[in-house]
Design an enzyme around this catalytic site. Structure first.
Site: not given
Ligand code: GP9
Ligand code: MN
Length: 421
Positions: A82, A38, A197, A256-257
């Site tokens: 994500t 994440e 996150h 992921d980003h």
């Molecule tokens: C939520 C997690 C985070 O289930 O995958 O989401 P994001 O905000 O990073 O897209």
């Molecule tokens: Mn994410």
């Protein structure tokens, strides 16, 4: 219209890179474990903050003899965050502009990596300690042929085991590995982490390093949560070894980003000790990508320019499955024909020579402004790639994919668009 779809089909089949023979099947028959890291960006890798190492385990892993590490790998996500990265991984198509494809096109037919592995004897699973309907995952995972989704209901969250968005990564990994031990093998299990996150809060006991000192609390805390994620991944590896699942698996991990948006440029500029130009902002879209194959022994750093769209073809080739006839827009990273040309969802792009951002062509090495002619040929190709991807999604083109021959049935494509659906 029909002719446009035929054009897409021809484009896809004529631009596929021949997968690497050398790497083909080196993880054949193994379990495949994919970890979504994440918000992890490459700038924290092999780096320090106030003299403290941010990602000690991942740093070690990046130069491990069983790991191929990609430091010039970019995320290609849009608003779907994500979920867009999952879409890129599973389908090797770009996510959509202006909306999350997981919401808008969960009724489509897909030929996901999970489905393909499923057809080849794999049990396929995703584990994520959040509610199943977040990002419409419960619906989209069915469309992508994933056998089992273990959401928050499959996890026990004890007192002190949740922070920020929910279950902490360390207990999540512990229970994920227990779940894996129960799965039929070979399996494909994808683990989506959560602790690193926004807004990047942690309990005191989980802070291994101190905060940064800038005007952005977000960036200040980000180093700590990245450090926490690093520690959790280390524990994941230990647990896989303890459960006897390590040797017979391949572990792929990707960021992921971005975690730090441009709103924090002033603080970022303080940390990096340079001005954040559009060139630097593009550089900051790098996310780490690891391919870890226990026993491989020929690990190295691969610095080619690449992106999330390349994960599906790369992984499938390692698993010994052909995908070069599939409708996908990425390429096997180990292919001799691999072209260093990575397109961002918003139209920026990076090649081995240039970075194109904010309408300006930069030299990729120096960050100096380059002759616009150097970027020119890639501008149209970028638009075209993104448009073709949209056409595939909007036209639900994979309905016409023939799994036997690995080709699109062009006559059916033409019929399909003439008929009400
Ligand atoms: C939520 C997690 C985070 O289930 O995958 O989401 P994001 O905000 O990073 O897209
Ligand atoms: Mn994410």
């Amino acid at each position: 219209n029909g002719s446009e779809l035929v054009e897409v089909t021809n484009y896809v089949s004529s631009t596929q890179a021949e997968p690497s023979e050398e790497m083909k099947g080196i993880a054949e028959g193994r379990n495949l474990i994919v970890v979504t890291l994440e918000s992890l960006q490459t700038f924290v890798m092999n780096n320090e903050m106030n003299g403290q190492t941010i990602t000690p385990f991942l740093n070690e892993l990046s130069s491990d003899e069983d790991t191929i590490y990609f430091p010039n790998f970019y995320h290609q996500t849009g608003l779907g965050k994500t979920s867009d990265s999952e879409f890129l991984l599973e389908n090797s198509l770009y996510p959509r502009a202006g909306s999350a494809v997981f919401f808008t096109h969960s009724g489509n037919t897909y030929n996901s990596m999970a489905e393909k592995l499923g057809e080849n004897g794999y049990f396929t699973n995703v584990q994520h300690a959040n509610t199943a309907s977040f990002w419409n995952r419960d619906i989209m995972y069915k469309a992508m042929g994933i056998d089992e989704f273990q959401d928050i209901e499959s996890f026990t969250v004890e007192e002190g085991q949740a922070v920020n968005w929910g279950m902490k990564d360390t207990p999540f990994f512990e229970q994920s590995v227990e779940h894996m031990a129960e799965m039929p093998q070979p399996f494909y299990s994808r683990l989506i982490t959560l602790t690193n996150h926004h807004p990047f809060y942690l309990d005191e006991e989980d802070k291994y390093i101190s905060e940064f000192d800038s005007n952005s609390g977000t960036l200040n805390r980000y180093f700590q949560t990245s450090r926490y994620l690093d520690e959790a991944v280390k524990e994941l590896f230990d647990e896989l070894k303890e459960q006897g699942l390590y040797e017979n698996s391949i572990i792929v991990m990707y960021g992921d980003h971005y975690g730090i948006s441009e709103n924090h440029n002033e603080a970022m500029s303080q940390y990096l000790d340079k001005e954040i130009t559009p060139y630097e902002t593009a550089q900051l879209q790098k996310v780490p990508f690891f391919v870890h194959i226990p026993g491989y022994g020929e690990g190295h750093v691969d610095d080619k320019v690449s992106g999330q769209i390349d994960m599906r073809p790369t992984i499938l080739n390692l698993m010994g499955l052909d995908s070069d006839e599939d409708v996908q827009l990425g390429a096997d990273l180990f292919s001799e024909e691999y072209e260093e040309f990575t397109v961002f969802r918003d139209g920026r792009f990076v090649t081995d020579e240039n970075v194109y951002a904010a309408g300006t062509c930069y030299d990729s090495e120096t960050g100096e402004i380059d002759d616009p002619a150097a970027c020119e040929p890639y501008i149209d190709r970028t638009v075209q790639q993104l448009e073709y991807s949209e056409a595939i999604i909007n036209g639900d083109l994979l309905r016409f994919y023939d799994e036997e021959t690995g080709e699109l049935l062009v006559d059916d494509v033409e019929d399909g668009v003439d008929q009400p659906q």
